[in-house]
Design an enzyme around this catalytic site. Structure first.
Site, PDB file in Angstrom:
ATOM      1  CE1 TYR A  14      -3.324  -2.241   0.833  1.00  0.00           C
ATOM      2  CE2 TYR A  14      -2.553  -3.655   2.258  1.00  0.00           C
ATOM      3  CZ  TYR A  14      -3.569  -3.319   0.586  1.00  0.00           C
ATOM      4  OH  TYR A  14      -4.725  -4.466   0.907  1.00  0.00           O
ATOM      5  CG  HIS A  19      -7.085   4.390   0.718  1.00  0.00           C
ATOM      6  ND1 HIS A  19      -7.900   5.827   1.046  1.00  0.00           N
ATOM      7  CD2 HIS A  19      -8.007   3.288   1.470  1.00  0.00           C
ATOM      8  CE1 HIS A  19      -9.084   5.144   1.645  1.00  0.00           C
ATOM      9  NE2 HIS A  19      -9.238   3.880   2.599  1.00  0.00           N
ATOM     10  CG  ASN A  66     -12.592   0.277   5.480  1.00  0.00           C
ATOM     11  OD1 ASN A  66     -12.264   1.196   5.324  1.00  0.00           O
ATOM     12  ND2 ASN A  66     -13.011  -1.051   4.962  1.00  0.00           N
ATOM     13  CG  ASP A  92      -6.943   8.896   0.706  1.00  0.00           C
ATOM     14  OD1 ASP A  92      -8.149   8.122   0.002  1.00  0.00           O
ATOM     15  OD2 ASP A  92      -7.520   8.680   2.230  1.00  0.00           O
ATOM     16  CG  ASN A 113     -15.509   3.207   3.722  1.00  0.00           C
ATOM     17  OD1 ASN A 113     -16.549   3.465   4.219  1.00  0.00           O
ATOM     18  ND2 ASN A 113     -14.990   2.184   3.108  1.00  0.00           N
TER      19      ASN A 113
END
Length: 191
Positions: A14, A19, A66, A92, A113
Site C-alpha cells: 500500500y 489511500h 476501515n 486522502d 471509511n
C-alpha cells in the site's frame, strides 16, 4: 499533547498509494522532527516529537483504514486528550483535485471509511482534519503514476507544513493560508 494521525493501510503493497497519503504525511513530519514512527501504542505505530514547541504523538494506525477509529479512540483514551482540541487527522480526499489541501474543524466522513470509523468510535465529528486531494485518481489502492510523483510529494510536504502552521499560528491562520482554490496554470502563449 496533540495527537496527529495519518490514515492509511499497513503493508508494503500500500506504500505510495492515494489511500496512504496520511501515512506519508506523518512520515514527512517525523523526518522533519528527526524521529522514526516505530513505537507501538494503541494499535498504531507512533513517535513522540515536538512541533512548534508543542509535544505531539505522531500515529499511523495498524488496524487498516476501515477500522482506524479503534486505534484513534484507544490513543485518545491513553493520552487523556479531547478530540475537539487535541486531534488532527490527515487523509486522502477523492472530492478534491490532486494537490489541493483543505483544513476543516468538523464535518461528516463524506464517504471516507477511515473517517467514518473515527467519527463512530469517538461519537463526534468535532476534530480537526487535513484533507489531501487525489482526484481524478480512482484506483486508491494502486501506486500513484510516476508522472504524478512531483505533485504528490509537494502536497505531502504542504500537509506537513499545514500541521506546523496549525500548531504554531492556530487553526484560523492555517485555514486562511491553505484553504485557497488551486490556481489554474497559465495558458501557453500562442506564437
Amino acid at each position: 499533547m496533540k495527537l496527529i494521525v495519518g490514515l492509511g493501510n499497513p503493508g508494503i503493497e500500500y506504500q505510495y498509494t492515494p489511500h496512504n497519503l496520511g501515512f506519508e504525511a506523518i512520515d514527512c513530519l517525523a523526518n522533519g522532527c528527526g524521529v522514526e514512527v516505530r513505537n507501538r501504542l494503541g494499535k498504531a505505530l507512533t513517535a513522540r516529537a515536538e512541533i512548534a514547541s508543542e509535544p505531539v504523538l505522531l500515529a499511523k494506525p495498524e488496524t487498516f483504514m476501515n477500522l482506524s477509529g479503534v486505534s484513534v479512540a484507544e490513543l485518545i483514551g491513553k493520552l487523556e486528550i479531547k478530540p475537539e482540541a487535541d486531534l488532527i487527522v490527515l487523509y486522502d480526499e477523492l472530492d478534491l483535485p490532486l494537490g489541493t489541501l483543505r483544513i476543516r474543524e468538523r464535518g461528516s466522513s463524506a464517504g471516507h471509511n477511515g473517517m467514518k470509523s473515527i467519527i463512530q468510535s469517538l461519537g463526534t465529528q468535532e476534530f480537526l482534519r487535513v484533507r489531501m486531494g487525489i482526484a481524478p485518481e480512482t484506483k486508491i489502492l494502486k501506486p500513484f503514476r510516476k508522472v504524478l510523483h512531483k505533485a504528490v510529494d509537494e502536497m505531502i510536504a504542504s500537509a506537513a507544513e499545514a500541521v506546523e502552521v496549525i500548531l504554531k499560528e492556530g487553526r484560523s491562520a492555517a485555514m486562511n493560508r491553505f484553504n485557497r482554490k488551486q490556481e489554474e496554470p497559465d495558458e501557453p502563449t500562442k506564437v
